[in-house]
Write a protein that holds these residues in place. Structure first.
Motif, short mmCIF file in Angstrom:
data_model
loop_
_atom_site.label_atom_id
_atom_site.label_comp_id
_atom_site.label_asym_id
_atom_site.label_seq_id
_atom_site.Cartn_x
_atom_site.Cartn_y
_atom_site.Cartn_z
N ALA A 103 26.91 -57.51 63.64
CA ALA A 103 26.70 -58.85 63.10
C ALA A 103 25.33 -59.38 63.48
O ALA A 103 24.59 -59.90 62.64
CB ALA A 103 27.80 -59.79 63.59
N LEU A 104 24.97 -59.24 64.73
CA LEU A 104 23.68 -59.73 65.19
C LEU A 104 22.53 -59.03 64.47
O LEU A 104 21.58 -59.67 64.03
CB LEU A 104 23.53 -59.57 66.70
CG LEU A 104 22.22 -60.06 67.31
CD1 LEU A 104 21.95 -61.52 66.97
CD2 LEU A 104 22.22 -59.85 68.82
N LEU A 105 22.62 -57.74 64.30
CA LEU A 105 21.56 -56.99 63.62
C LEU A 105 21.41 -57.42 62.17
O LEU A 105 20.29 -57.57 61.67
CB LEU A 105 21.81 -55.49 63.71
CG LEU A 105 21.71 -54.88 65.10
CD1 LEU A 105 22.09 -53.40 65.07
CD2 LEU A 105 20.32 -55.07 65.70
N PRO A 134 15.06 -65.11 63.05
CA PRO A 134 14.66 -64.67 64.40
C PRO A 134 15.79 -64.93 65.40
O PRO A 134 16.57 -65.88 65.26
CB PRO A 134 13.43 -65.50 64.72
CG PRO A 134 13.45 -66.64 63.77
CD PRO A 134 14.27 -66.25 62.59
N ILE A 135 15.85 -64.09 66.40
CA ILE A 135 16.97 -64.18 67.35
C ILE A 135 17.08 -65.54 68.03
O ILE A 135 18.17 -66.02 68.28
CB ILE A 135 16.92 -63.04 68.39
CG1 ILE A 135 18.24 -63.01 69.16
CG2 ILE A 135 15.72 -63.17 69.29
CD1 ILE A 135 18.54 -61.75 69.87
N TYR A 137 30.27 -64.13 61.64
CA TYR A 137 29.96 -62.94 60.87
C TYR A 137 30.79 -61.74 61.33
O TYR A 137 31.23 -60.93 60.52
CB TYR A 137 28.46 -62.61 60.97
CG TYR A 137 28.02 -61.63 59.92
CD1 TYR A 137 27.51 -62.07 58.71
CD2 TYR A 137 28.13 -60.26 60.14
CE1 TYR A 137 27.12 -61.17 57.73
CE2 TYR A 137 27.74 -59.36 59.17
CZ TYR A 137 27.24 -59.82 57.96
OH TYR A 137 26.87 -58.92 57.00
N ALA A 138 30.99 -61.63 62.63
CA ALA A 138 31.75 -60.50 63.20
C ALA A 138 33.26 -60.69 63.08
O ALA A 138 34.02 -59.77 63.38
CB ALA A 138 31.37 -60.31 64.66
N THR A 191 25.19 -63.47 76.96
CA THR A 191 24.20 -64.03 76.04
C THR A 191 24.01 -63.09 74.85
O THR A 191 24.40 -61.93 74.90
CB THR A 191 22.82 -64.21 76.72
OG1 THR A 191 22.28 -62.91 76.99
CG2 THR A 191 22.92 -65.02 78.00
N LYS A 192 23.33 -63.60 73.82
CA LYS A 192 23.04 -62.74 72.67
C LYS A 192 22.02 -61.66 73.03
O LYS A 192 22.01 -60.58 72.45
CB LYS A 192 22.59 -63.57 71.47
CG LYS A 192 21.38 -64.41 71.70
CD LYS A 192 21.17 -65.40 70.56
CE LYS A 192 20.08 -66.37 70.95
NZ LYS A 192 19.95 -67.45 69.99
N ILE A 193 21.18 -61.93 74.01
CA ILE A 193 20.23 -60.91 74.48
C ILE A 193 21.00 -59.73 75.09
O ILE A 193 20.61 -58.57 74.93
CB ILE A 193 19.22 -61.50 75.48
CG1 ILE A 193 18.41 -62.63 74.84
CG2 ILE A 193 18.31 -60.41 76.04
CD1 ILE A 193 17.62 -62.24 73.61
N ASP A 194 22.10 -60.02 75.77
CA ASP A 194 22.93 -58.95 76.32
C ASP A 194 23.46 -58.03 75.22
O ASP A 194 23.63 -56.83 75.44
CB ASP A 194 24.12 -59.52 77.11
CG ASP A 194 23.71 -60.19 78.40
OD1 ASP A 194 22.59 -59.95 78.87
OD2 ASP A 194 24.51 -60.99 78.92
N VAL A 195 23.72 -58.59 74.05
CA VAL A 195 24.20 -57.79 72.92
C VAL A 195 23.15 -56.75 72.55
O VAL A 195 23.45 -55.59 72.31
CB VAL A 195 24.53 -58.68 71.70
CG1 VAL A 195 24.96 -57.83 70.51
CG2 VAL A 195 25.59 -59.72 72.05
N LEU A 196 21.89 -57.18 72.54
CA LEU A 196 20.81 -56.28 72.17
C LEU A 196 20.65 -55.13 73.14
O LEU A 196 20.15 -54.06 72.78
CB LEU A 196 19.49 -57.05 72.06
CG LEU A 196 19.43 -58.08 70.95
CD1 LEU A 196 18.10 -58.82 71.00
CD2 LEU A 196 19.66 -57.46 69.60
#
Length: 102
Positions: free
Chosen positions: A19-21, A28-29, A40-41, A54-59
């Protein structure tokens, strides 16, 4: 990253990453919200925070995958000269441009 063990957790993590991708293709993130990712997910915020802080952790899932592939390719290479290492890097960047461009 949290919750490393069970299959349901792994599935949720993959859904969140996917979803994030997809969202990152258009935004932008720093403008993406956790709610957008969850919507979305098709998962709850509780599920998100059970697996990530965090969303950064997802990356980090995707970054870890790319780094592991880089190390794997290095480990099977016989001649570690600069040009061969550069080729590995360029190939990995090319293969992961969808992720790295964001």
């Amino acid at each position: 990253m949290k919750n490393k063990g069970n299959a349901k957790s792994q599935y949720s993590k993959q859904q969140i990453l996917n979803a994030l991708l997809v969202i990152m293709d258009n935004k932008p993130i720093y403008k993406i919200t956790i709610k957008e990712i969850c919507d979305y997910a098709l998962i709850s915020r509780k599920t998100f925070y059970r697996n990530f802080d965090t969303k950064i952790d997802v990356l980090s899932i995707e970054v870890d995958k790319i780094v592991k592939e880089y190390l794997n390719r290095l480990s099977v290479m016989d001649d570690l000269i600069v040009s061969n290492i550069a080729l590995i890097i360029f190939n990995l960047v090319n293969e992961n441009v969808y992720f790295l461009k964001n």
